[in-house]
Write an enzyme that holds these catalytic residues in place. Sequence first.
Site, PDB file in Angstrom:
ATOM      1  N   GLY A  51       0.836  -1.201   0.000  1.00 27.52           N
ATOM      2  CA  GLY A  51       0.000   0.000   0.000  1.00 27.52           C
ATOM      3  C   GLY A  51       0.868   1.247   0.000  1.00 27.52           C
ATOM      4  N   CYS A  78       5.154  -6.335   1.649  1.00 24.16           N
ATOM      5  CA  CYS A  78       5.574  -4.932   1.655  1.00 24.16           C
ATOM      6  C   CYS A  78       4.911  -4.174   2.819  1.00 24.16           C
ATOM      7  CB  CYS A  78       5.266  -4.315   0.301  1.00 24.16           C
ATOM      8  SG  CYS A  78       6.027  -2.719   0.082  1.00 24.16           S
ATOM      9  N   TYR A  79       4.000  -3.245   2.552  1.00 24.98           N
ATOM     10  CA  TYR A  79       3.335  -2.546   3.655  1.00 24.98           C
ATOM     11  C   TYR A  79       2.698  -3.555   4.606  1.00 24.98           C
ATOM     12  CZ  TYR A  79       0.158   0.389   6.305  1.00 24.98           C
ATOM     13  OH  TYR A  79      -0.499   1.010   7.338  1.00 24.98           O
ATOM     14  N   HIS A 165       7.677  -7.785  -3.651  1.00 24.43           N
ATOM     15  CA  HIS A 165       6.363  -8.122  -4.219  1.00 24.43           C
ATOM     16  C   HIS A 165       6.412  -9.422  -5.020  1.00 24.43           C
ATOM     17  CE1 HIS A 165       4.100  -4.457  -3.283  1.00 24.43           C
ATOM     18  NE2 HIS A 165       5.296  -3.898  -3.292  1.00 24.43           N
ATOM     19  N   GLU A 167       3.990 -10.832  -6.422  1.00 25.74           N
ATOM     20  CA  GLU A 167       2.948 -10.844  -7.461  1.00 25.74           C
ATOM     21  C   GLU A 167       3.383 -10.196  -8.770  1.00 25.74           C
ATOM     22  OE1 GLU A 167       3.059  -9.082  -4.754  1.00 25.74           O
ATOM     23  OE2 GLU A 167       2.094  -7.144  -4.909  1.00 25.74           O
ATOM     24  N   SER A 219     -21.503  -2.339 -27.039  1.00 28.85           N
ATOM     25  CA  SER A 219     -20.707  -1.332 -27.731  1.00 28.85           C
ATOM     26  C   SER A 219     -19.989  -1.938 -28.921  1.00 28.85           C
ATOM     27  CB  SER A 219     -19.674  -0.768 -26.762  1.00 28.85           C
ATOM     28  OG  SER A 219     -18.826  -1.821 -26.355  1.00 28.85           O
ATOM     29  N   GLY A 220     -20.115  -3.255 -29.089  1.00 29.92           N
ATOM     30  CA  GLY A 220     -19.367  -3.898 -30.156  1.00 29.92           C
ATOM     31  C   GLY A 220     -18.150  -4.608 -29.607  1.00 29.92           C
ATOM     32  N   GLY A 221     -17.745  -4.242 -28.386  1.00 28.55           N
ATOM     33  CA  GLY A 221     -16.556  -4.860 -27.789  1.00 28.55           C
ATOM     34  C   GLY A 221     -16.887  -6.214 -27.174  1.00 28.55           C
ATOM     35  N   VAL A 222     -15.820  -6.934 -26.845  1.00 30.21           N
ATOM     36  CA  VAL A 222     -15.956  -8.273 -26.280  1.00 30.21           C
ATOM     37  C   VAL A 222     -16.643  -8.223 -24.915  1.00 30.21           C
ATOM     38  CG1 VAL A 222     -14.601 -10.156 -25.279  1.00 30.21           C
ATOM     39  CG2 VAL A 222     -13.898  -9.128 -27.418  1.00 30.21           C
ATOM     40  N   ASP A 223     -16.269  -7.209 -24.122  1.00 30.23           N
ATOM     41  CA  ASP A 223     -16.698  -7.203 -22.726  1.00 30.23           C
ATOM     42  C   ASP A 223     -18.219  -7.149 -22.593  1.00 30.23           C
ATOM     43  OD1 ASP A 223     -13.972  -7.084 -22.424  1.00 30.23           O
ATOM     44  OD2 ASP A 223     -13.933  -4.921 -22.101  1.00 30.23           O
ATOM     45  N   SER A 224     -18.847  -6.206 -23.300  1.00 31.58           N
ATOM     46  CA  SER A 224     -20.300  -6.091 -23.140  1.00 31.58           C
ATOM     47  C   SER A 224     -21.012  -7.303 -23.741  1.00 31.58           C
ATOM     48  CB  SER A 224     -20.817  -4.781 -23.744  1.00 31.58           C
ATOM     49  OG  SER A 224     -20.400  -4.622 -25.060  1.00 31.58           O
ATOM     50  N   LYS A 366      -8.615  -8.793 -19.244  1.00 28.69           N
ATOM     51  CA  LYS A 366      -9.069  -9.136 -20.602  1.00 28.69           C
ATOM     52  C   LYS A 366      -8.932 -10.628 -20.931  1.00 28.69           C
ATOM     53  CE  LYS A 366     -10.695  -7.048 -24.160  1.00 28.69           C
ATOM     54  NZ  LYS A 366     -11.625  -5.910 -24.015  1.00 28.69           N
TER      55      LYS A 366
HETATM   56  P1  XMP Z   1      -4.707   3.158 -22.762  1.00 28.26           P
HETATM   57  O1  XMP Z   1      -4.872   4.004 -23.964  1.00 28.26           O
HETATM   58  O2  XMP Z   1      -5.351   3.752 -21.544  1.00 28.26           O
HETATM   59  O3  XMP Z   1      -5.518   1.840 -23.045  1.00 28.26           O
HETATM   60  O4  XMP Z   1      -3.295   2.747 -22.520  1.00 28.26           O
HETATM   61  C1  XMP Z   1      -5.468   0.678 -22.277  1.00 28.26           C
HETATM   62  C2  XMP Z   1      -6.457  -0.302 -22.864  1.00 28.26           C
HETATM   63  O5  XMP Z   1      -7.797   0.173 -22.636  1.00 28.26           O
HETATM   64  C3  XMP Z   1      -8.469   0.398 -23.866  1.00 28.26           C
HETATM   65  N1  XMP Z   1      -9.282   1.612 -23.699  1.00 28.26           N
HETATM   66  C4  XMP Z   1     -10.597   1.601 -23.435  1.00 28.26           C
HETATM   67  N2  XMP Z   1     -11.472   0.583 -23.291  1.00 28.26           N
HETATM   68  N3  XMP Z   1     -13.205   2.129 -22.930  1.00 28.26           N
HETATM   69  C5  XMP Z   1     -12.781   0.855 -23.048  1.00 28.26           C
HETATM   70  O6  XMP Z   1     -13.589  -0.071 -22.946  1.00 28.26           O
HETATM   71  C6  XMP Z   1     -12.400   3.202 -23.061  1.00 28.26           C
HETATM   72  O7  XMP Z   1     -12.813   4.346 -22.953  1.00 28.26           O
HETATM   73  C7  XMP Z   1     -11.023   2.922 -23.332  1.00 28.26           C
HETATM   74  N4  XMP Z   1      -9.930   3.720 -23.508  1.00 28.26           N
HETATM   75  C8  XMP Z   1      -8.875   2.879 -23.740  1.00 28.26           C
HETATM   76  C9  XMP Z   1      -7.374   0.544 -24.893  1.00 28.26           C
HETATM   77  O8  XMP Z   1      -7.820   0.245 -26.192  1.00 28.26           O
HETATM   78  C10 XMP Z   1      -6.337  -0.419 -24.366  1.00 28.26           C
HETATM   79  O9  XMP Z   1      -6.649  -1.744 -24.702  1.00 28.26           O
END
Ligand code: XMP
Length: 510
Positions: A51, A78-79, A165, A167, A219-224, A366
């Site tokens: 920390g 560490c801390y 550390h 980790e 949003s088109g991304g994997v996460d959503s 990710k």
């Molecule tokens: P940076 O540019 O911060 O990006 O080094 C790190 C990782 O995060 C992604 N990234 C985002 N993902 N919403 C997201 O879901 C965002 O607003 C956003 N901004 C950056 C970036 O593509 C990279 O994988």
Amino acid sequence: MIVILNFGSQFAHLIARRIRNLGVRAEILPCNAPIEEIRALHPLGIILSGGPRSVLEQGHPRPPKEIFELGIPVLGICYGAQVMAKMFGGIVRSGDAREYGKETVSFAVRAPLFKGFAKKEPVWFSHGDHVYMLPQGFHALASTRACAHAAFAHEKNPWFGVQFHPEVAHTKRGIEMLSNFIFSVCGAEKNWSIPILKDEMIRSLRDTIGSAHVVIALSGGVDSLVVASLLHRAIGKQLHGVFVDHGLLRKDEVMEVKKAISTQGLYDIRVIDAKNNFLERLKGIEDPEKKRKIIGHTFIHVFERAISYDFKQFPVRFLAQGTIYPDRIESGVGMPTAEKIKSHHNLTLPERFGFRIIEPLADLYKDEVRKLGEELRLPKKVLWRHPFPGPGLAIRIIGEVTEERLLMVRQADAIYIEELKKAGEYKNIWQAFAVLLPLKTVGVMGDMRTYEHIIALRAVHSVDGMTADWYRIPPDLLEQISNRIVREVKGINRVLYDITQKPPATIEYE
Ligand code: XMP
């Protein structure tokens, strides 16, 4: 399971992640979690994280002292080691030779924690203070040039402290050390894996949501998409979603997401074409944070309309988001000491809906999300696509976003990715993309003078997006990509390759 008490370290999550990767459940609690809460989890061991604070400060954070009465192993890092030493009467000092970064530790005593270690091992330090005098009943296990108690243990009880550390990747045998702690010292058994996680998440979503309805913005991304798929399995027809096509996606992305939505059998996902709306609002905007905020708010606007009109008849109480762990760190959420670097798109959503937010992936990285996606049978093509930010191509166009500029960056990006795939490099790279710079330079094509834009190419190697190194694309391949972009993309006459690491640069340009 192992409980990690978090003293505010950015690495606390890394500890949890390492333990989970070793196949054991790990839960992070705040450092001052009530002992009843800790006891209720029946942990086999407790880790006190590092920390930013110093035990030399008044009112420094401490764990509940009853953790030492549970009869289970405790490891201070560490801390965490310093606070443990201090609680038992040891003396902590602020070091003269401040130890930061790589160090070599010499192990004096054989201990189960360091099973398999050589006499000397490289480790990573990140704190100025050190344990100067051990409390009674403790003895040193290892030292460095400047720190006599780089690792220590209690004579009778399974309590350990390490100043370094385990980790982080720079501590060569760090994972072995954590593995020794959880398996040999705590006696844990493997009980955590992505399939188990998937089932647990679905069960817990079902419990939390009950009979209410949930909306999600894709949003088109994997996460959503992974969140939508989890929710689909948890609550079926109680899930409603909109896939907002903001016009800032990569080539073919809309089509692939639509396909994934239909193959997953998601019931009520409406695709909204909001291109014009977004472009209109982005007109004349150059500031990166403004762009991010406008896109976030426009999403909300489009979304609110969908909720007010399309989903009006449903008792919607939750809003699901695909926020993952690195999004939270970089936006400084829940980290009083962390600096805000970028407003991550997912987190600019205002909370005035009156909906509760659910973020099932908030603790995952990710690679874990992708594995979860595989478990949910999402198409590989979508899952293994390089990460893409919520604000899309808007933050890969430096300066104003216009239709013409979108076309240039999208075409250049598609050529770049196509060539990387053809050369077999795409899968070796964490993220590769083209960026349009707001500059014009002189060139010559045929016998004609040109005065046109620059494309910057970025390709990085990373484990989780938190740090990154530029990827060494073979020069011949770069040349091929550059030639094609200049030849095929109208408006571009120069291509640059970005060789900056993160930090100091970020992966994206805005
Ligand atoms: P940076 O540019 O911060 O990006 O080094 C790190 C990782 O995060 C992604 N990234 C985002 N993902 N919403 C997201 O879901 C965002 O607003 C956003 N901004 C950056 C970036 O593509 C990279 O994988």
